[in-house]
Design a protein around this motif. Structure first.
Motif, PDB file in Angstrom:
ATOM      1  N   ASP A  82       0.817  -1.228   0.057  1.00  0.00           N
ATOM      2  CA  ASP A  82       0.099   0.198  -0.225  1.00  0.00           C
ATOM      3  C   ASP A  82       0.855   1.291  -0.111  1.00  0.00           C
ATOM      4  O   ASP A  82       1.836   1.352   0.506  1.00  0.00           O
ATOM      5  N   ALA A  83       0.348   2.109  -0.437  1.00  0.00           N
ATOM      6  CA  ALA A  83       1.055   3.723  -0.556  1.00  0.00           C
ATOM      7  C   ALA A  83       0.653   4.281   0.726  1.00  0.00           C
ATOM      8  O   ALA A  83      -0.267   4.042   1.328  1.00  0.00           O
ATOM      9  N   ASN A  84       1.787   4.957   1.250  1.00  0.00           N
ATOM     10  CA  ASN A  84       1.474   5.900   2.386  1.00  0.00           C
ATOM     11  C   ASN A  84       1.313   7.119   2.286  1.00  0.00           C
ATOM     12  O   ASN A  84       1.542   7.640   0.929  1.00  0.00           O
ATOM     13  N   ASP A  85       1.129   8.100   2.990  1.00  0.00           N
ATOM     14  CA  ASP A  85       0.893   9.397   2.895  1.00  0.00           C
ATOM     15  C   ASP A  85       2.523  10.350   2.832  1.00  0.00           C
ATOM     16  O   ASP A  85       2.482  11.462   2.446  1.00  0.00           O
ATOM     17  N   GLU A  86       3.534   9.482   2.979  1.00  0.00           N
ATOM     18  CA  GLU A  86       4.898  10.421   2.967  1.00  0.00           C
ATOM     19  C   GLU A  86       5.379   9.895   1.549  1.00  0.00           C
ATOM     20  O   GLU A  86       6.736  10.166   1.520  1.00  0.00           O
ATOM     21  N   GLY A  87       4.675   9.315   0.675  1.00  0.00           N
ATOM     22  CA  GLY A  87       5.428   8.949  -0.893  1.00  0.00           C
ATOM     23  C   GLY A  87       5.972   7.629  -0.739  1.00  0.00           C
ATOM     24  O   GLY A  87       6.793   7.180  -1.606  1.00  0.00           O
ATOM     25  N   GLY A  88       5.980   6.679   0.183  1.00  0.00           N
ATOM     26  CA  GLY A  88       6.458   5.686   0.491  1.00  0.00           C
ATOM     27  C   GLY A  88       5.371   4.313   0.248  1.00  0.00           C
ATOM     28  O   GLY A  88       4.336   4.724  -0.046  1.00  0.00           O
ATOM     29  N   PHE A  89       5.731   3.223   1.004  1.00  0.00           N
ATOM     30  CA  PHE A  89       4.901   2.236   0.966  1.00  0.00           C
ATOM     31  C   PHE A  89       4.849   1.597   2.489  1.00  0.00           C
ATOM     32  O   PHE A  89       5.793   1.446   3.076  1.00  0.00           O
ATOM     33  N   THR A  90       3.968   0.681   2.424  1.00  0.00           N
ATOM     34  CA  THR A  90       3.654   0.156   3.777  1.00  0.00           C
ATOM     35  C   THR A  90       3.016  -1.564   3.276  1.00  0.00           C
ATOM     36  O   THR A  90       2.680  -1.594   2.156  1.00  0.00           O
ATOM     37  N   LEU A  91       3.017  -2.335   4.253  1.00  0.00           N
ATOM     38  CA  LEU A  91       2.449  -3.755   4.111  1.00  0.00           C
ATOM     39  C   LEU A  91       1.231  -3.687   4.997  1.00  0.00           C
ATOM     40  O   LEU A  91       1.262  -3.198   6.047  1.00  0.00           O
ATOM     41  N   GLY A  92       0.618  -4.667   4.587  1.00  0.00           N
ATOM     42  CA  GLY A  92      -0.558  -5.091   5.552  1.00  0.00           C
ATOM     43  C   GLY A  92      -0.599  -6.672   5.093  1.00  0.00           C
ATOM     44  O   GLY A  92      -0.603  -7.286   4.202  1.00  0.00           O
ATOM     45  N   VAL A  93      -1.345  -7.452   6.355  1.00  0.00           N
ATOM     46  CA  VAL A  93      -1.187  -8.895   6.110  1.00  0.00           C
ATOM     47  C   VAL A  93      -2.537  -9.396   6.829  1.00  0.00           C
ATOM     48  O   VAL A  93      -3.152  -8.955   7.684  1.00  0.00           O
ATOM     49  N   THR A  94      -3.222 -10.216   5.838  1.00  0.00           N
ATOM     50  CA  THR A  94      -4.533 -11.104   6.476  1.00  0.00           C
ATOM     51  C   THR A  94      -4.053 -12.521   6.307  1.00  0.00           C
ATOM     52  O   THR A  94      -3.404 -13.106   5.434  1.00  0.00           O
ATOM     53  N   LEU A  95      -4.032 -13.038   7.921  1.00  0.00           N
ATOM     54  CA  LEU A  95      -3.798 -14.557   7.693  1.00  0.00           C
ATOM     55  C   LEU A  95      -5.069 -15.297   7.773  1.00  0.00           C
ATOM     56  O   LEU A  95      -5.797 -14.950   8.693  1.00  0.00           O
ATOM     57  N   ARG A  96      -5.275 -16.124   6.935  1.00  0.00           N
ATOM     58  CA  ARG A  96      -6.664 -16.902   6.745  1.00  0.00           C
ATOM     59  C   ARG A  96      -6.194 -18.420   7.005  1.00  0.00           C
ATOM     60  O   ARG A  96      -5.522 -18.929   6.246  1.00  0.00           O
ATOM     61  N   VAL A  97      -6.680 -18.923   8.151  1.00  0.00           N
ATOM     62  CA  VAL A  97      -6.367 -20.321   8.858  1.00  0.00           C
ATOM     63  C   VAL A  97      -7.661 -21.181   8.616  1.00  0.00           C
ATOM     64  O   VAL A  97      -8.692 -20.661   9.108  1.00  0.00           O
ATOM     65  N   GLU A  98      -7.606 -22.092   7.932  1.00  0.00           N
ATOM     66  CA  GLU A  98      -8.512 -23.293   7.932  1.00  0.00           C
ATOM     67  C   GLU A  98      -8.138 -24.301   8.988  1.00  0.00           C
ATOM     68  O   GLU A  98      -6.932 -24.779   9.177  1.00  0.00           O
ATOM     69  N   LEU A  99      -9.144 -24.389   9.926  1.00  0.00           N
ATOM     70  CA  LEU A  99      -8.848 -25.297  10.982  1.00  0.00           C
ATOM     71  C   LEU A  99      -9.824 -26.494  10.950  1.00  0.00           C
ATOM     72  O   LEU A  99     -10.880 -26.292  10.302  1.00  0.00           O
ATOM     73  N   PRO A 100      -9.523 -27.589  11.591  1.00  0.00           N
ATOM     74  CA  PRO A 100     -10.258 -28.635  11.450  1.00  0.00           C
ATOM     75  C   PRO A 100     -11.498 -28.512  12.232  1.00  0.00           C
ATOM     76  O   PRO A 100     -11.535 -27.439  13.172  1.00  0.00           O
ATOM     77  N   ASP A 101     -12.586 -29.265  11.869  1.00  0.00           N
ATOM     78  CA  ASP A 101     -14.048 -28.678  12.429  1.00  0.00           C
ATOM     79  C   ASP A 101     -13.985 -28.761  14.079  1.00  0.00           C
ATOM     80  O   ASP A 101     -14.707 -28.000  14.757  1.00  0.00           O
ATOM     81  N   HIS A 102     -12.924 -29.662  14.738  1.00  0.00           N
ATOM     82  CA  HIS A 102     -13.058 -29.764  16.013  1.00  0.00           C
ATOM     83  C   HIS A 102     -12.595 -28.617  16.808  1.00  0.00           C
ATOM     84  O   HIS A 102     -12.503 -28.294  17.989  1.00  0.00           O
ATOM     85  N   LEU A 103     -12.103 -27.756  16.047  1.00  0.00           N
ATOM     86  CA  LEU A 103     -11.051 -26.536  16.423  1.00  0.00           C
ATOM     87  C   LEU A 103     -11.962 -25.325  16.257  1.00  0.00           C
ATOM     88  O   LEU A 103     -11.641 -24.062  15.902  1.00  0.00           O
ATOM     89  N   SER A 104     -13.170 -25.316  15.792  1.00  0.00           N
ATOM     90  CA  SER A 104     -14.026 -24.425  15.605  1.00  0.00           C
ATOM     91  C   SER A 104     -14.445 -23.492  16.651  1.00  0.00           C
ATOM     92  O   SER A 104     -14.165 -23.699  17.997  1.00  0.00           O
TER      93      SER A 104
END
Length: 136
Positions: A82-104
């Motif tokens: 992503d672009a930041n307000d200072e003319g540079g860049f940043t990162l963002g992360v989404t971790l999508r975790v698929e768990l077994p049914d017994h760990l819902s």
């Protein structure tokens, strides 16, 4: 005391990256979205792969400590540039975790939160970039 140090060298986002032991040797390519040809992988993909693998391994460690079976779990990391307000860049992360049914529900959420405290990538990014944990 360091347990391990990885060393890699690159000469640019659209060139190559090589590890000191030669096991990693990848052609890098600028994303089409950034004006490149899209041929080759990019640093965000490498970061996503590393974070997903690290978080998945940390989750197995935490699950073992909690006497929980998470063998069928998997982690997908989405890393945004992503672009930041200072003319540079940043990162963002989404971790999508698929768990077994017994760990819902609460058990799965507790496992993810505990893993987020153990994973070295999570510890390195905490307070620096947004990381969202999603149970799927």
């Amino acid at each position: 005391m360091s347990l391990y140090t990885a060393i890699a060298t690159s000469d640019g986002r659209d060139k190559r990256a090589v590890s000191s032991d030669g096991r990693l040797d990848v052609k890098l390519g600028m994303q089409k979205e950034l004006g490149g040809d899209g041929i080759g992988t990019n640093p965000e993909q490498l970061f996503a792969a590393g974070y997903a693998a690290c978080f998945a391994s940390a989750m197995q460690l935490v699950a073992k400590r909690q006497n929980v079976d998470a063998a069928d779990a998997s982690v997908t990391a989405e890393v945004s540039l992503d672009a930041n307000d200072e003319g540079g860049f940043t990162l963002g992360v989404t971790l999508r975790v698929e768990l077994p049914d017994h760990l819902s529900g609460d058990a799965g959420r507790a496992l993810l939160e505990a893993t987020h405290r153990v994973c070295p990538y999570s510890n390195a990014t905490r307070g620096n970039i947004p990381v969202e944990l999603v149970v799927e």
